[in-house]
Motif scaffolding. Sequence first.
Motif, short mmCIF file in Angstrom:
data_model
loop_
_atom_site.label_atom_id
_atom_site.label_comp_id
_atom_site.label_asym_id
_atom_site.label_seq_id
_atom_site.Cartn_x
_atom_site.Cartn_y
_atom_site.Cartn_z
N ALA A 64 1.06 -1.78 0.19
CA ALA A 64 -0.13 -0.05 0.44
C ALA A 64 0.61 1.11 -0.16
O ALA A 64 0.13 2.07 -0.74
CB ALA A 64 -1.13 -0.10 1.31
N VAL A 65 2.05 1.39 0.50
CA VAL A 65 2.71 2.04 0.71
C VAL A 65 3.65 2.49 -0.71
O VAL A 65 3.46 3.78 -1.00
CB VAL A 65 3.59 2.55 2.11
CG1 VAL A 65 5.16 3.36 1.95
CG2 VAL A 65 3.31 2.16 2.93
N ALA A 66 3.76 1.63 -1.18
CA ALA A 66 4.42 1.76 -2.83
C ALA A 66 3.41 2.04 -3.73
O ALA A 66 3.83 3.30 -4.65
CB ALA A 66 4.63 0.20 -3.80
N ARG A 67 2.21 1.72 -3.36
CA ARG A 67 1.23 2.69 -4.20
C ARG A 67 0.72 4.12 -4.36
O ARG A 67 0.91 4.66 -5.25
CB ARG A 67 -0.36 1.66 -4.39
CG ARG A 67 -2.05 2.53 -4.38
CD ARG A 67 -2.89 1.63 -5.00
NE ARG A 67 -3.29 0.71 -3.14
CZ ARG A 67 -3.66 1.20 -2.43
NH1 ARG A 67 -3.52 3.06 -2.01
NH2 ARG A 67 -3.56 1.01 -0.72
N LEU A 68 0.86 4.86 -3.19
CA LEU A 68 1.03 5.82 -2.44
C LEU A 68 1.86 6.36 -3.19
O LEU A 68 1.62 8.00 -3.93
CB LEU A 68 0.99 5.93 -1.31
CG LEU A 68 -0.48 5.10 -0.23
CD1 LEU A 68 -0.01 5.81 0.88
CD2 LEU A 68 -2.16 5.89 -1.14
N LEU A 69 3.41 6.12 -2.99
CA LEU A 69 4.54 6.87 -3.62
C LEU A 69 4.34 6.88 -5.09
O LEU A 69 4.30 7.97 -5.32
CB LEU A 69 5.65 6.47 -3.06
CG LEU A 69 5.69 6.08 -1.90
CD1 LEU A 69 7.16 5.16 -1.59
CD2 LEU A 69 7.02 7.34 -1.39
N HIS A 70 3.34 5.89 -5.80
CA HIS A 70 3.53 6.00 -7.00
C HIS A 70 2.48 7.17 -7.89
O HIS A 70 2.21 7.67 -8.94
CB HIS A 70 3.55 4.89 -7.33
CG HIS A 70 3.33 4.23 -8.90
ND1 HIS A 70 3.96 4.18 -9.71
CD2 HIS A 70 1.75 4.37 -9.67
CE1 HIS A 70 3.22 4.05 -11.22
NE2 HIS A 70 2.05 4.42 -11.12
N LEU A 71 1.53 6.90 -6.44
CA LEU A 71 0.82 8.02 -7.25
C LEU A 71 0.83 9.18 -6.76
O LEU A 71 0.13 9.59 -7.59
CB LEU A 71 -0.88 7.15 -6.78
CG LEU A 71 -1.33 5.86 -6.91
CD1 LEU A 71 -2.68 5.77 -6.41
CD2 LEU A 71 -1.75 6.13 -8.55
N ALA A 72 1.12 9.56 -6.26
CA ALA A 72 2.22 10.96 -5.73
C ALA A 72 3.18 11.57 -6.45
O ALA A 72 3.62 12.54 -6.97
CB ALA A 72 2.84 10.69 -4.12
#
Length: 498
Positions: A64-72
């Motif tokens: 989930a952290v990786a997804r948030l970083l990617h989307l940002a």
Amino acid sequence: MQILVTGKQMKQLDQSTIKQMGIPSLVLMERAAMAVFDCLKQHFPLKKTLVVCGSGNNGADGVAVARLLHLAGYPVDLYLAGNHTSFTEEMHIQWQAAKNYQVSIVNNCRFSEYTTIVDALFGVGLSRELSGKYQALAEKINASGIPVLAVDIPSGIHAGTGQVMGTAIRATETVTFAYRKLGISLYPGSVYAGHIQVKDVGIYGASEGVFSLDNKDVSWLPARDPAGNKGTFGKILLIAGSRNMSGAAYFSSKAALLSGAGMVRILTDESNRIILQQQFPEAMLSVYEPSMTPDELSEIVRKAMDWADVVAVGPGLSTSKTAENLLQTVLTFRQSKPIVIDADALNLLAKRKDLQAQCDAACILTPHLGEMSRLAECTISDLKVHPQKFMDVFYNNCSCTLIMKDARTWIRTADGSFFLNLTGNDGMATAGSGDVLCGVVAGLLGQGMNPSKAAPFAVWLHGLAGDQAASAKGARSMKATDILSGLEAQLQKMDSQN
């Protein structure tokens, strides 16, 4: 005050929030991921981040952290160290979401490419040693020199004991959720955790665990009566020192007075009279001769005890027959007065089960690990691995309040509550430091503080004084006199806050 929880307790709280409060696991997971994401943005270089994940829910947090970083818009790679076949339900959902959003997934890591690593390999449920590919991966991450953020707890650290499970990842910072974990509060776990942030993710209701004081507990400090006199704030008797050994008597008695006691009397060997009168004129002095008979010695002790509100015995006392007679007199004629038993008096007490039986909730014992091992008849290793167990066992023979001194000091109050102190530093491993603590405990008791509060508060305050001393002089060079100066400064600060 904060509560420190084990991995087992945290899992129960997590399940209670999901099943009884009705908050879905994925909601809690998203909150946890957001907390980690915010910390990464504030404190870590995000030129390129590697998120290392296991197959469980700690790994799902990482995905989930990786997804948030990617989307940002931050460059990020996701590396799965676990196996697809071992995925939890939440990990399946998070993994699919990451693929849907086209988060970069790599099968091999070249650590030199990354500026930050997120450790989401294993969480608080780890119960076996890291081995094989996981051990190799942890060792490579440690050798890389890249800043690491650990999700909830560094992989390889036991959440309950702080022990390294074979090997462990060394984090620069750890973001832990809801409650601070006991394992990252104890050594060596706290070293591996680096800087610790506790983040609210919506999990509440902890009633069991180990307590730890924080800045909100300054209110425990007894208020000063503006119309009071020196008798109002407590009369402390320090039975301390032995022939030509006055240092411990000085440190403990001065700490008691600095802590707010109104009057302090030192009962010591005649040979210490002149130096103590010159060194500490604020203290009253009573002396005894080693040649005195037990009855003569008892008479002097009882007279001094009649004057006192609180008695502390042991600093620099020696383990001579005279010292044993002093301790026996104190415990026999204490008349329910609060008693602090420290240092040499503890070694004498370890040999006298009959005197242990005379201790009660108003007695505070302050052993270091060596002294505690003699009292509890166990090894130091036993105490380090199972501190609560052996403190409980000793309480069955000696129903007192216990302060077990170590780099992380444990306190067991007479009602069965446990505290762990998080203040202090390695500079406090210096001669006279324990004598200062003895005096602080006695001083707080003299001002009417209940032993169950005086013990944890004194240890916390003593640690803050040590931190002040380390800041002023450096941990390597600080001395017990610097801790006394730190004590004075910390109490002045607390009084201004109250």
